[in-house]
Design an enzyme around this catalytic site. Structure first.
Site, short mmCIF file in Angstrom:
data_model
loop_
_atom_site.label_atom_id
_atom_site.label_comp_id
_atom_site.label_asym_id
_atom_site.label_seq_id
_atom_site.Cartn_x
_atom_site.Cartn_y
_atom_site.Cartn_z
N GLN A 47 0.84 -1.18 0.00
CA GLN A 47 0.00 0.00 0.00
C GLN A 47 0.88 1.23 0.00
OE1 GLN A 47 -3.48 -0.01 2.73
NE2 GLN A 47 -2.73 -1.98 3.46
N LYS A 77 -5.09 39.63 17.54
CA LYS A 77 -4.91 41.02 17.14
C LYS A 77 -6.03 41.91 17.67
CE LYS A 77 -2.42 40.55 12.70
NZ LYS A 77 -1.35 41.52 12.95
N ARG A 85 1.34 49.46 15.73
CA ARG A 85 2.46 49.15 14.82
C ARG A 85 3.66 50.06 15.15
NH1 ARG A 85 1.87 44.79 10.98
NH2 ARG A 85 -0.38 44.42 10.86
N HIS A 151 -4.25 47.07 10.48
CA HIS A 151 -4.69 46.22 11.59
C HIS A 151 -3.57 46.11 12.62
CE1 HIS A 151 -3.22 43.57 8.30
NE2 HIS A 151 -2.54 43.00 9.27
N GLY A 157 0.60 38.06 11.37
CA GLY A 157 -0.04 37.07 10.52
C GLY A 157 0.95 36.20 9.78
N HIS A 158 1.95 36.85 9.16
CA HIS A 158 2.93 36.08 8.40
C HIS A 158 3.70 35.12 9.30
CE1 HIS A 158 2.17 38.95 5.17
NE2 HIS A 158 2.88 38.19 4.38
N ARG A 223 9.49 40.66 8.24
CA ARG A 223 8.44 41.64 8.48
C ARG A 223 8.89 42.68 9.50
NH1 ARG A 223 4.30 42.46 5.46
NH2 ARG A 223 2.73 42.45 7.10
N HIS A 229 6.52 45.32 12.07
CA HIS A 229 6.31 44.49 13.26
C HIS A 229 7.42 44.70 14.28
CE1 HIS A 229 2.74 42.07 12.62
NE2 HIS A 229 3.10 41.85 11.37
#
Length: 275
Positions: A47, A77, A85, A151, A157-158, A223, A229
């Site tokens: 398999q 966030k 920021r 935001h 996020g990254h 970032r 950031h």
């Protein structure tokens, strides 16, 4: 940043890991990476892995974990932290020093020598008619002409997606596998647009897991370097993404029909876990 899909770097890494090696053309070659030693299909003779534990499963899970990670960090966030920021905080510094607006700033920051350097090397003149063109701005130089996203900063996020996707890849492939020296490339010092073979002293010790950690860290720190950031946004968000990925693996483990004893891999903090 402006052209790549959010999880594209990890999708590319996944394709490289899955594709068969071609030592005659390392530029188009894959690694043909081994699956995690815990993969039950490693010992089956009749398999093959496919919808579970195989290529389609890995690629699909990589996409799924990216969306889960993004939802997790967006909650942090907006509903938990709502951190300014760096560019926004620099705007407050500028208003405080250049316009005498009463913003609460830490005393250590008010005495920091870097502020004078920032103002001297400001990327554009601020209110030239009022200050007769003297000095510049306390605003931060940005890698992106549109400035930072609107935001909140924390988490990133990254970085969260990086932590989640790379954790999935480390869990599903053999992170301890040594990458063949013939496959190791680096930018040409004389022309960074070209690649040359890497022949560093550690060339015989470079592993898939180590390179995946570098990939996640480079994107997360990138970032920060871009000015959008803080350092902690990257470091903490990598761990958030890691936890999201571990949670998905734990949930899915209960759904497998195969005899499965878990994936063992190394977390970002160096801890070995079995999920």
């Amino acid at each position: 940043m402006h052209v790549d899909v959010l999880y594209q770097a990890y999708f590319n890494a996944c394709l490289i890991l899955l594709a068969k090696p071609n030592f005659d053309d390392p530029f188009s070659s894959g690694l043909g990476a081994k699956l995690n030693p815990g993969n039950p299909y490693n010992i089956l003779k009749k398999q093959d892995a496919f919808g579970t534990f195989g290529g389609p499963y890995i690629i699909g899970l990589l996409t799924e974990v990216a969306t889960r990670a993004l939802k997790a960090v967006w909650y942090q966030k907006w509903f938990v932290h709502r951190r300014l920021r760096p560019e926004t905080y620099a705007g407050r510094i500028h208003r405080a020093f250049a316009d005498s607006v009463n913003y609460p700033l830490h005393p250590d920051l008010q005495q920091a020598a870097v502020l004078d350097k920032a103002f001297e090397h400001g990327v554009f003149k601020y209110n030239e008619k009022l200050n007769q063109g003297k000095g510049g701005t306390y605003l931060l130089p940005m890698a992106f002409p549109e400035g930072s996203p609107i935001h909140p900063a924390y988490g990133a996020g990254h970085a969260t997606v990086a932590g989640a996707c790379v954790t999935i890849l480390k869990a599903l492939f053999d992170e301890a596998q040594i990458i063949p020296k013939e496959m190791l490339m680096m930018p040409d010092p004389s022309d960074p647009t070209k690649l040359v073979s890497y022949a560093g002293a550690d060339a015989a010790k470079i592993t898939i897991g180590g390179e995946l950690n570098k990939l996640a860290t480079n994107i997360a720190i990138g970032r920060n370097i871009a000015g959008v950031h803080w350092r902690s946004d990257a470091t903490a968000s990598l761990k958030l993404g890691e936890e999201v990925a571990i949670g998905i693996l734990q949930d899915q483990r209960a759904t497998f029909n195969e005899e499965f004893h878990g994936f063992t891999f190394t977390k970002f903090n160096g801890e070995t876990v079995t999920v």
